[in-house]
Design a protein around this motif. Sequence first.
Motif, PDB file in Angstrom:
ATOM      1  N   SER A   1       0.837  -1.204   0.000  1.00  0.00           N
ATOM      2  CA  SER A   1       0.000   0.000   0.000  1.00  0.00           C
ATOM      3  C   SER A   1       0.871   1.253   0.000  1.00  0.00           C
ATOM      4  CB  SER A   1      -0.905   0.010   1.230  1.00  0.00           C
ATOM      5  OG  SER A   1      -1.773  -1.097   1.196  1.00  0.00           O
ATOM      6  N   ARG A   2       1.898   1.223   0.827  1.00  0.00           N
ATOM      7  CA  ARG A   2       2.770   2.384   0.934  1.00  0.00           C
ATOM      8  C   ARG A   2       3.585   2.592  -0.346  1.00  0.00           C
ATOM      9  NH1 ARG A   2       5.895   2.109   6.470  1.00  0.00           N
ATOM     10  NH2 ARG A   2       3.770   1.804   7.189  1.00  0.00           N
ATOM     11  N   LEU A   3       4.049   1.482  -0.925  1.00  0.00           N
ATOM     12  CA  LEU A   3       4.922   1.574  -2.093  1.00  0.00           C
ATOM     13  C   LEU A   3       4.146   1.683  -3.400  1.00  0.00           C
ATOM     14  CD1 LEU A   3       7.508  -1.156  -1.016  1.00  0.00           C
ATOM     15  CD2 LEU A   3       7.752   1.333  -0.818  1.00  0.00           C
ATOM     16  N   GLY A   4       2.840   1.605  -3.331  1.00  0.00           N
ATOM     17  CA  GLY A   4       2.056   1.707  -4.559  1.00  0.00           C
ATOM     18  C   GLY A   4       2.291   0.534  -5.492  1.00  0.00           C
TER      19      GLY A   4
ATOM     20  N   LEU B   1       8.251  -4.316 -10.924  1.00  0.00           N
ATOM     21  CA  LEU B   1       7.041  -4.918 -11.494  1.00  0.00           C
ATOM     22  C   LEU B   1       7.355  -5.935 -12.576  1.00  0.00           C
ATOM     23  CD1 LEU B   1       4.382  -2.111 -12.165  1.00  0.00           C
ATOM     24  CD2 LEU B   1       4.129  -4.135 -10.717  1.00  0.00           C
TER      25      LEU B   1
ATOM     26  N   ALA C   1       6.246   1.745 -13.512  1.00  0.00           N
ATOM     27  CA  ALA C   1       6.548   0.786 -12.441  1.00  0.00           C
ATOM     28  C   ALA C   1       7.025   1.522 -11.199  1.00  0.00           C
ATOM     29  CB  ALA C   1       7.608  -0.212 -12.894  1.00  0.00           C
ATOM     30  N   ALA C   2       6.394   1.247 -10.079  1.00  0.00           N
ATOM     31  CA  ALA C   2       6.806   1.843  -8.814  1.00  0.00           C
ATOM     32  C   ALA C   2       8.265   1.513  -8.534  1.00  0.00           C
ATOM     33  CB  ALA C   2       5.931   1.312  -7.682  1.00  0.00           C
TER      34      ALA C   2
ATOM     35  N   TRP D   1       2.050   3.716  -9.088  1.00  0.00           N
ATOM     36  CA  TRP D   1       1.087   4.206  -8.094  1.00  0.00           C
ATOM     37  C   TRP D   1       1.814   4.789  -6.897  1.00  0.00           C
ATOM     38  CZ3 TRP D   1      -1.690  -1.214  -7.511  1.00  0.00           C
ATOM     39  CH2 TRP D   1      -2.205  -1.597  -8.771  1.00  0.00           C
ATOM     40  N   HIS D   2       3.135   4.923  -6.996  1.00  0.00           N
ATOM     41  CA  HIS D   2       3.948   5.143  -5.801  1.00  0.00           C
ATOM     42  C   HIS D   2       4.042   6.607  -5.380  1.00  0.00           C
ATOM     43  CE1 HIS D   2       8.232   5.128  -3.964  1.00  0.00           C
ATOM     44  NE2 HIS D   2       7.374   4.880  -3.017  1.00  0.00           N
TER      45      HIS D   2
ATOM     46  N   ARG E   1      -0.614   9.430  -2.818  1.00  0.00           N
ATOM     47  CA  ARG E   1       0.441   9.004  -1.887  1.00  0.00           C
ATOM     48  C   ARG E   1       1.379  10.165  -1.558  1.00  0.00           C
ATOM     49  NH1 ARG E   1      -0.959   4.450  -4.329  1.00  0.00           N
ATOM     50  NH2 ARG E   1      -1.360   2.666  -2.978  1.00  0.00           N
TER      51      ARG E   1
ATOM     52  N   PRO F   1      -6.201   1.901  -0.651  1.00  0.00           N
ATOM     53  CA  PRO F   1      -5.134   0.898  -0.524  1.00  0.00           C
ATOM     54  C   PRO F   1      -5.569  -0.214   0.435  1.00  0.00           C
ATOM     55  CG  PRO F   1      -4.272   3.121  -0.232  1.00  0.00           C
ATOM     56  CD  PRO F   1      -5.764   3.226  -0.234  1.00  0.00           C
ATOM     57  N   PRO F   2      -5.067  -1.427   0.229  1.00  0.00           N
ATOM     58  CA  PRO F   2      -5.478  -2.538   1.089  1.00  0.00           C
ATOM     59  C   PRO F   2      -5.166  -2.295   2.558  1.00  0.00           C
ATOM     60  CG  PRO F   2      -4.206  -3.339  -0.789  1.00  0.00           C
ATOM     61  CD  PRO F   2      -4.160  -1.844  -0.838  1.00  0.00           C
ATOM     62  N   SER F   3      -4.115  -1.540   2.827  1.00  0.00           N
ATOM     63  CA  SER F   3      -3.759  -1.253   4.212  1.00  0.00           C
ATOM     64  C   SER F   3      -3.389   0.216   4.331  1.00  0.00           C
ATOM     65  CB  SER F   3      -2.567  -2.109   4.637  1.00  0.00           C
ATOM     66  OG  SER F   3      -1.977  -1.579   5.812  1.00  0.00           O
TER      67      SER F   3
ATOM     68  N   ASP G   1      -1.984   1.182   7.348  1.00  0.00           N
ATOM     69  CA  ASP G   1      -1.107   1.181   8.516  1.00  0.00           C
ATOM     70  C   ASP G   1       0.040   2.169   8.293  1.00  0.00           C
ATOM     71  OD1 ASP G   1      -2.616  -0.732   9.672  1.00  0.00           O
ATOM     72  OD2 ASP G   1      -1.167  -2.367   9.474  1.00  0.00           O
ATOM     73  N   GLY G   2       0.219   3.049   9.236  1.00  0.00           N
ATOM     74  CA  GLY G   2       1.335   3.981   9.143  1.00  0.00           C
ATOM     75  C   GLY G   2       1.044   5.236   8.334  1.00  0.00           C
ATOM     76  N   TRP G   3      -0.141   5.333   7.756  1.00  0.00           N
ATOM     77  CA  TRP G   3      -0.486   6.542   6.999  1.00  0.00           C
ATOM     78  C   TRP G   3      -1.024   7.590   7.979  1.00  0.00           C
ATOM     79  CZ3 TRP G   3      -2.105   6.537   1.320  1.00  0.00           C
ATOM     80  CH2 TRP G   3      -1.534   5.468   0.624  1.00  0.00           C
TER      81      TRP G   3
END
Lengths: 431, 323
Positions: free
Chosen positions: A201-204, A322, B112-113, B134-135, B173, B196-198, B200-202
């Motif tokens: 989630s954090r890294l997208g 990816l 690509a992230a 998406w990063h 993000r 986002p699925p999680s 946590d930490g945001w």
Amino acid sequence: MGSIAITNGTLVDGAGTRRADLLIQNGVIAEVGEKLDGDTIIDADGLVVTPGFVDLQVHFREPGGEEAETIQTGSRGAALGGFTAVVVMPNTTPTIDSAAVVRQIHDLSIDALCEVVPSAAITVDRDGEALAPMAELVRSGVRMFTDDGVGVQDARMMRTALEYASGLSHLADGFEIVLAQHCEVDALAAGGAMHEGEWSSRLGMPGQPAEAEELMIARDVALARLTDGRVHFQHVTTARGVDLIRAAKAEGLKVTGEATPHYLCLDHSAVASFDTVFKVNPPLRTPADVTAIKAGLLDGTLDAIATDHAPHTRQDKERPFLDAPPGMIGVETAFAIANTELGADIEKLVELLSINPARIAGIDDRHGGPIEAGRPANLALLDLDEQWTITGAALASRSSNTPFEGRSVRGKIRHTIWNGDLVVTNGEATR
Amino acid sequence: MRRNGARHLLSMADLDRDDIEQILNLTGSFAEVGERSIPKVPALRGKTIAWLFYEDSTRTRLSFETAAKRLSADTMNFSVSSSSVNKGESLRDTIETIAAMGIDGVVVRHRAAGAPQQVADWTDAAVINAGDGWHQHPTQGLLDLYTATSHLGDLDGKHIAIVGDIKHSRVARSNAIGFATMGARVTLVGPPTLLPPSLDGWPVEVTHDLDAVIDDLDICYLLRMQLERQKQAAVPTLREYHHEYGLTSARADRLGAEALIMHPGPMNRGVEIAGEVADRPNAVITEQVANGVSVRMAVLFLLLGAGREPVDESAVGGGLAVA
């Protein structure tokens, strides 16, 4: 080939830990006793002598991917890692899905430094559409079938394969053919490049949820129940996956499971570096999963440590995360990582690295001990306390995609003996 | 942050509040340059910047090019079509090829992230992330902060809602981190399928109900709704999305008089924002674009020209500093 005496060592083989000398002659253990003498003497004082390790899952890339690895280079790494037998996965080009390709693997293994045991695909070309000629393959020596990295997605196909395989024991000296599954439901995992969760989630980064693995484990447990078939769960990575297997075993179903060394000490936070060496399938999971995998190995839910040794060339890994192919090398570092990270005694490690995988693969007539007169001389001599630092460039593999670069570990293979042949001596391969 | 001895801008997470304030102050100076009759300074004369855009971009690319030209930098374009990736050259070979031509900086966009971070590992040039998967899209985050502060002043305690497809958004993000770093209260608004699925930490709050927060907002930040999300069944229909999560005229009426309407562009009028709302006086969407040039001038200058006029090196702080 002259005789070899191993003196002053401590034997660990599941039949009790003891001090004894060994005499090896004509490829077999001729004698276990005291003060034995031979043409070559290996002083094993301070070393542990174990049955050679057995790796249930390696990719040696030959035929088809020789720039990343060959059977020769892969087996050298395996021997250096204490393995005397490895089960090679069928995702070669061509796929191992006929007796002809099995014979090709045997031909290519002529110079190998350990026994190379071909597994074969469950379905033709691993595409899930048609059953591979399993009887023909069993007749050619195959004991384990797997569609490897793709898993059999269709439940009906998996059921059919289990049913059909359960009728082939008469071609395998009574051994019950095992279907090994890479558990991952495509519908949930496709497109994912890492574990779905906090870090993805954090890294997208598109993720693969743990549930993709759990669902297929649950399905195959149900199919094992339905068919009375034998299922081996490859590289289990999730806490609930371990729970499912524990429950299935309690029920008496014929299921086994394995874990890989990298799931003992790495978690998904490693991906924050975007270093593609940490891309692997199934993906690195959470620290809680790591804890559960270790517990599963220690309590016997998971039977074996297998490496899923997956070499990739530098150019293939030097792509965006990816796009890079998943996989890590591991045969040469497996014992050291397990010895350092698992918190198991040597008796347990021998179970996980040798005795159990030999039984699962159907090669326990010659691998996995016990160390006694008349058995083929497949042995590893280990220094449990030697500290060393892992360096990808120093490993025997043609590829260097180790996730353990720079990691300090404890425990080193000093000598490996395969069929009485000293293939590794003083930590160096002899050919 | 530093890698390989060079300074880079890869993620908003690399910047602390001082770093951001430094950049925003400098952005103000460069905005004045932009208003001159000849909007050009020699700050990066002799420096070469390469564009490495693996993903189509017109707006961001033009904005960076304009910024570089106003700073008198030389630029070169390494034309990368997505097909050349398929032809097999590794990302590392590509960046080493470009670096061999002698560059001071490289601006990377990739689907690509993490690709810009990998590039930073493989080159001595300064790397600026112009959007990776998406990063992150840190210069977008900075220009949004500049735009917001230029209207609202200090962002401490201000409430921003970022609305829409958070899951697939590098803008979200970057902005979630950037606005929180500057003291704002950040609420993410969207259907669960687009979060986002999680989290946590945001440093954020979350709601699925835009109407629950709309009256309280200082900034309503709308994300572009990718039309293919409907095909992926993340939302049943775009009509339903507009109804539940779009900034309709009725919702826009409920925003405070000073509240800003922001959007990173390009807009889907009638989907995430009602056509009429995008043209209201408190919609600062074109202003964001204009500020983009000044922000990118500031970033390019700090990474490639620090130590020269118009700022002195001692003023360059934190994550962008020479360590």
